[in-house]
Every structure is written in structure tokens, then in C-alpha cells.
Design a protein around this motif. Sequence first.
Motif, PDB file in Angstrom:
ATOM      1  N   GLN A 131     -29.032 -27.405 -39.618  1.00 21.36           N
ATOM      2  CA  GLN A 131     -29.887 -28.448 -39.064  1.00 21.36           C
ATOM      3  C   GLN A 131     -31.262 -27.905 -38.715  1.00 21.36           C
ATOM      4  OE1 GLN A 131     -27.786 -30.331 -35.763  1.00 21.36           O
ATOM      5  NE2 GLN A 131     -27.547 -32.152 -37.041  1.00 21.36           N
ATOM      6  N   LYS A 320     -33.072 -33.973 -34.397  1.00 20.92           N
ATOM      7  CA  LYS A 320     -32.262 -33.022 -35.164  1.00 20.92           C
ATOM      8  C   LYS A 320     -31.790 -33.695 -36.441  1.00 20.92           C
ATOM      9  CE  LYS A 320     -30.649 -30.067 -31.390  1.00 20.92           C
ATOM     10  NZ  LYS A 320     -29.469 -29.483 -30.709  1.00 20.92           N
ATOM     11  N   CYS A 321     -31.942 -33.005 -37.562  1.00 18.97           N
ATOM     12  CA  CYS A 321     -31.548 -33.606 -38.833  1.00 18.97           C
ATOM     13  C   CYS A 321     -31.126 -32.537 -39.828  1.00 18.97           C
ATOM     14  CB  CYS A 321     -32.704 -34.428 -39.405  1.00 18.97           C
ATOM     15  SG  CYS A 321     -34.091 -33.406 -39.895  1.00 18.97           S
ATOM     16  N   ASP A 322     -30.477 -32.989 -40.879  1.00 19.24           N
ATOM     17  CA  ASP A 322     -30.043 -32.146 -41.986  1.00 19.24           C
ATOM     18  C   ASP A 322     -31.066 -32.290 -43.107  1.00 19.24           C
ATOM     19  OD1 ASP A 322     -28.875 -30.943 -44.163  1.00 19.24           O
ATOM     20  OD2 ASP A 322     -26.894 -31.839 -43.867  1.00 19.24           O
TER      21      ASP A 322
END
Length: 379
Positions: A131, A320-322
Motif C-alpha cells: 500500500q 491509503k491505497c493499492d
Amino acid sequence: MRNKSAAVQGGRGSSKSKSAAEIQDVGTPAAIPLATRVGLLAPGGPAPLSPLDEIRCRYRIYTGKKMAFKLCQNLVAEGVATTRSWAQSRAEPLAFIDESLRRWCFLHGLSRIEAEFHEFSVAIRDEESRQLSFSVQHWNLGHFVCRAPLTALEEHAKGLGAAFYQLLAYTLVRSLGSWDLDDAAICVEQMKEWAGESREKEGGGGEEFEIPDLDACIPAFIAEARKMHISIRHSLRILRAHCKGPFEPWVSSLLRMYALTRIPIDKRLMADPEEGGYDYLRPIPAAVLSFDKQDAIVATVDEELDNWSQCSSPPLVNLKCDPFQPREMREVWKILRIYFEIALETASLAEQWRIWTEAEEKKNEYRYRDRGQHSGRAA
């Protein structure tokens, strides 16, 4: 006020000679440069907020080279960067990301935002479990001195000044954060409790606490509206009814800010401050809404600033991210654009108020001067 983004070069390049997919997926990790002011790729982990001038550490970013290159591809796919920038960075992923964020911030109004709020930046950190964390950070409070503009609005139409103040505070609380009348009231109550506890310990004596007189600084029309518990919908109706007229730029700016906070976003991407290990869970607000340059509201925020200066606190927004999930990355850039748009409108409103206030002060100065001359002639 210093403009930190004036050195950022480049325009909104629209030509794309290559596709984002042509940025390679693997490669040798790039050398890591020193931290910079705009588009900061900050070190990971919570830490007390300090001026960027004092940051001399090196980046700790990206656990794997594939994640770095995937982010580079995403920057091109979302129009944040161009493949020309990739060539100019000599295929150094961290240099490319850093320059791309500088350019993005500049094109989204960073110069005008920092003219009011000084330091304002986007930070990227690597997180566990593949992430990335994107955040908007700032280090200084803007200051709205509200009495004169709100009084002018209220004199133009009854209820307009109170409606403007209510929606401005409401909008900032839902976005950039503000220190306003509600925060000051809570702080004054806490001061009274501490003073009472201190007197009890000292047996009725002890040190005298100077508690700001909040009631004395509130304009009568604001106090009256607060007692009536006027709803946001009612304030919106009043503002929309006066969106044309002498104060159209102010009202339009505020209504745009409010509309931006109403755009649906994926709140699942918002990081929980309680999981960040911060000492103080409230972010530093972007603006103080006081009625005078030095009043009870300013006095209470001065007390609270001690907490922010001595403790770590979360950024204005933390996502928060992928990077391997295109939908999540698109949503991240959408949210960042919303926050920058709100900051730009807020800075524009603050500038409009300042120019108007200065012009009104000059008018009053000329009036007093003219009255003095007429009095002298009469004598």
C-alpha cells in the motif's frame, strides 16, 4: 508572505508521445535525493510536524521497485505527469515522482494557496501490505478576521452575515479544518475547569487564571443566530438568495467550497488517525476564524498550539491505497483535487477579504481626515 512554488517550472503539457504502459515495470532502484518543499516524498511514520526547512533526512520509500514503477505508470495514466517528464528524469522513478508532484501542485494553485497558508504539500509514503499513503500536509494556520466583512454582509441583508459565518465554519470543519467559535467555547470551558481545580488544591487561593472573555468578542447578530440554532439549510437558502449583488464573489466562493465538500468520495480510503500512532489525534486546522486580529478566539488557539507544537498529529487528509488497483488510484487523485480546490477557494476568499478590509480602512481614514479639515475651517 513567501511563495515557495515560484521556482517550479513547466506547463500543462497535453501532448503524449508514448503511453503509460511504455514506462518499464522493473529496473534498478533510483538514487534517493534530499527532501524538497513541494511534492514532498516524506519519511514514513508519525513524527511531530516541523518546518520543511528542518527536514534533512533521506527518503524511506517503496519496499519494492515494482511499486515505484507502477506509481509512475499511474501518474501518466491519470494525467498527473507525461512521458516527456519520464525522459527528462532519465528514467529515475523517484526523481520522476518528485518532479511530477511538484508540477501537479503548481498547476492546482499551490502559489495562491501558500500565499495564505504558507507550507502546503502532498506527501507519499510506502506502507506495509503493498500500500501507499497519500497525504496533504501543512504547517501554518491561515487567519480570517471576520468582524468587518460579516458586519457588511449583515448590514446588506439581515441574517446574511450570520449565515455566511455558519456555512464557512461548517465547510472548513468538513474539509481543511478550522478553529472557530465552537472550538474557542470548548477551550474556555476547559480553562474554567482547570482554574477551579487549581483553586481547590490551593484551598481557595493559588495562581489566578486569565480566561478569555468569549462573549465580549462575538458580534450581536452572530450571538443571536447561535441562540436560535439556525440550520445549515436555512443559511444556504439565505446565501443562495444573495448570490447576486455587491458581495457576489464572496458568496460564490463559499458556495463552491460547500459544493466541493458534497462530492461523494470513497471514505474507505481514509486512514484512521487512531492507527497512526499520533500523540494528538486532531490535525492542525488550516484557518482560524476570529472576529478581530487579537480577540478571545485567538487567545484560545494560542493555548491549543502548545499541544500541536509538542505532539505529533495527523495530516489534513491521509489516504491509503493499492497502486495496482486503478479504481483506488483514480479515487485518490479525485480526493486530492477536491482538497486542493477547497484550499484554493479558501485562499481566494481570504485574499478578497483582506483587499476589501484594507480598502475600507483607507476609506475610513479619508473620512476622518476630511472631518478634521471641515472642523478646522469651521473654527
